[in-house]
Design a protein around this motif. Sequence first.
Motif, PDB file in Angstrom:
ATOM      1  N   THR A   1       0.824  -1.204   0.000  1.00 22.83           N
ATOM      2  CA  THR A   1       0.000   0.000   0.000  1.00 22.83           C
ATOM      3  C   THR A   1       0.857   1.252   0.000  1.00 22.83           C
ATOM      4  O   THR A   1       0.495   2.263  -0.622  1.00 22.83           O
ATOM      5  CB  THR A   1      -0.964  -0.009   1.201  1.00 22.83           C
ATOM      6  N   ALA A   2       2.002   1.207   0.683  1.00 18.75           N
ATOM      7  CA  ALA A   2       2.917   2.353   0.686  1.00 18.75           C
ATOM      8  C   ALA A   2       3.313   2.718  -0.737  1.00 18.75           C
ATOM      9  O   ALA A   2       3.247   3.890  -1.145  1.00 18.75           O
ATOM     10  CB  ALA A   2       4.152   2.038   1.528  1.00 18.75           C
ATOM     11  N   PHE A   3       3.701   1.720  -1.522  1.00 17.34           N
ATOM     12  CA  PHE A   3       4.112   2.003  -2.896  1.00 17.34           C
ATOM     13  C   PHE A   3       2.909   2.341  -3.783  1.00 17.34           C
ATOM     14  O   PHE A   3       3.034   3.140  -4.717  1.00 17.34           O
ATOM     15  CB  PHE A   3       4.913   0.833  -3.455  1.00 17.34           C
ATOM     16  N   GLN A   4       1.756   1.772  -3.473  1.00 10.06           N
ATOM     17  CA  GLN A   4       0.545   2.125  -4.224  1.00 10.06           C
ATOM     18  C   GLN A   4       0.219   3.607  -4.028  1.00 10.06           C
ATOM     19  O   GLN A   4      -0.116   4.318  -4.994  1.00 10.06           O
ATOM     20  CB  GLN A   4      -0.620   1.252  -3.742  1.00 10.06           C
ATOM     21  N   LEU A   5       0.319   4.087  -2.797  1.00  8.27           N
ATOM     22  CA  LEU A   5       0.066   5.500  -2.524  1.00  8.27           C
ATOM     23  C   LEU A   5       1.108   6.390  -3.195  1.00  8.27           C
ATOM     24  O   LEU A   5       0.783   7.449  -3.748  1.00  8.27           O
ATOM     25  CB  LEU A   5       0.042   5.747  -1.018  1.00  8.27           C
ATOM     26  N   LEU A   6       2.364   5.948  -3.171  1.00 10.78           N
ATOM     27  CA  LEU A   6       3.423   6.706  -3.838  1.00 10.78           C
ATOM     28  C   LEU A   6       3.171   6.793  -5.342  1.00 10.78           C
ATOM     29  O   LEU A   6       3.286   7.858  -5.955  1.00 10.78           O
ATOM     30  CB  LEU A   6       4.781   6.050  -3.579  1.00 10.78           C
ATOM     31  N   GLU A   7       2.836   5.662  -5.931  1.00  6.81           N
ATOM     32  CA  GLU A   7       2.634   5.625  -7.376  1.00  6.81           C
ATOM     33  C   GLU A   7       1.442   6.460  -7.823  1.00  6.81           C
ATOM     34  O   GLU A   7       1.401   6.941  -8.960  1.00  6.81           O
ATOM     35  CB  GLU A   7       2.457   4.173  -7.826  1.00  6.81           C
ATOM     36  N   ASN A   8       0.497   6.673  -6.906  1.00  6.44           N
ATOM     37  CA  ASN A   8      -0.670   7.496  -7.222  1.00  6.44           C
ATOM     38  C   ASN A   8      -0.498   8.956  -6.792  1.00  6.44           C
ATOM     39  O   ASN A   8      -1.459   9.730  -6.822  1.00  6.44           O
ATOM     40  CB  ASN A   8      -1.925   6.903  -6.580  1.00  6.44           C
ATOM     41  N   GLY A   9       0.712   9.317  -6.399  1.00  7.49           N
ATOM     42  CA  GLY A   9       1.017  10.700  -6.050  1.00  7.49           C
ATOM     43  C   GLY A   9       0.306  11.207  -4.816  1.00  7.49           C
ATOM     44  O   GLY A   9       0.045  12.416  -4.692  1.00  7.49           O
ATOM     45  N   MET A  10       0.000  10.315  -3.872  1.00  4.36           N
ATOM     46  CA  MET A  10      -0.794  10.701  -2.713  1.00  4.36           C
ATOM     47  C   MET A  10       0.026  10.956  -1.452  1.00  4.36           C
ATOM     48  O   MET A  10      -0.517  11.422  -0.453  1.00  4.36           O
ATOM     49  CB  MET A  10      -1.862   9.636  -2.445  1.00  4.36           C
ATOM     50  N   ILE A  11       1.311  10.653  -1.488  1.00  2.00           N
ATOM     51  CA  ILE A  11       2.164  10.869  -0.320  1.00  2.00           C
ATOM     52  C   ILE A  11       2.793  12.262  -0.411  1.00  2.00           C
ATOM     53  O   ILE A  11       3.426  12.612  -1.406  1.00  2.00           O
ATOM     54  CB  ILE A  11       3.257   9.795  -0.219  1.00  2.00           C
TER      55      ILE A  11
END
Length: 243
Positions: A192-202
């Motif tokens: 999920t950490a990388f999913q959020l990163l990949e979606n520009g949400m972090i």
Amino acid sequence: MLSIFQKKTFLADLLPGFTDFHNHLLPGIDDGADTATDSLNIIEKFNELGINNFVATPHVMGEFYPNTPATILPALNKLKNQLSKDTQIQVSGEYMMDQFLLEQLEAENLLPILEKYLLVEMSYFQAPINLEEILFKIQNQDLKPILAHPERYAFYHSKSLVKYKDLKSRGCDFQLNMLSLTPHYGIGIQKTAFQLLENGMIDYISSDAHKVEHLEKIKNIKLTKKQHSLLEPVVNRSKSLFG
């Protein structure tokens, strides 16, 4: 096809000049450092990563750690005369979104980061039933909520990230834990950490370090070229928060 010999870098390569604004290095007031000696050992490990600037954020939660400026500031004073002149430390808190926080908001008895941001967290079991009310009251005091480690709330995990998008729409910034880039908290949280990163949400990243061992693990975090490209702007944005 990705090569198994793809060049990797270290997260630590990005960190010199970084201000860590989520950690538990103040002695004796939460589940982080027990003593000032423990605090100094943690700071020494941070220094090895090129990090000399901190905002200490002890837990603030009514049921377990009802910290206020009256407990946080004396804990800071235990450290101050033992710190090198190169180490700069401010204080805030990691505020559980609970009734105690609402009371402290009402009393204006908070320690915001840079007098502008409030680092908040939720239970790992469920979001507070009055989440919208809490976020509204935080922002009504001209404070910007930064949700600590959003990737760790398993009840928000989904392919669509719909609940995260809702939080974003309500004015929350997101702070990723460095150790979530590894399986430290579990494979699902890492994913999920990388999913959020990949979606520009972090928006930001920080350590959430409680002990020396956490910094030793952070020191060894390796990144692929793609991961490096995802994290570099987040690290830079975290640096720019403190000028």
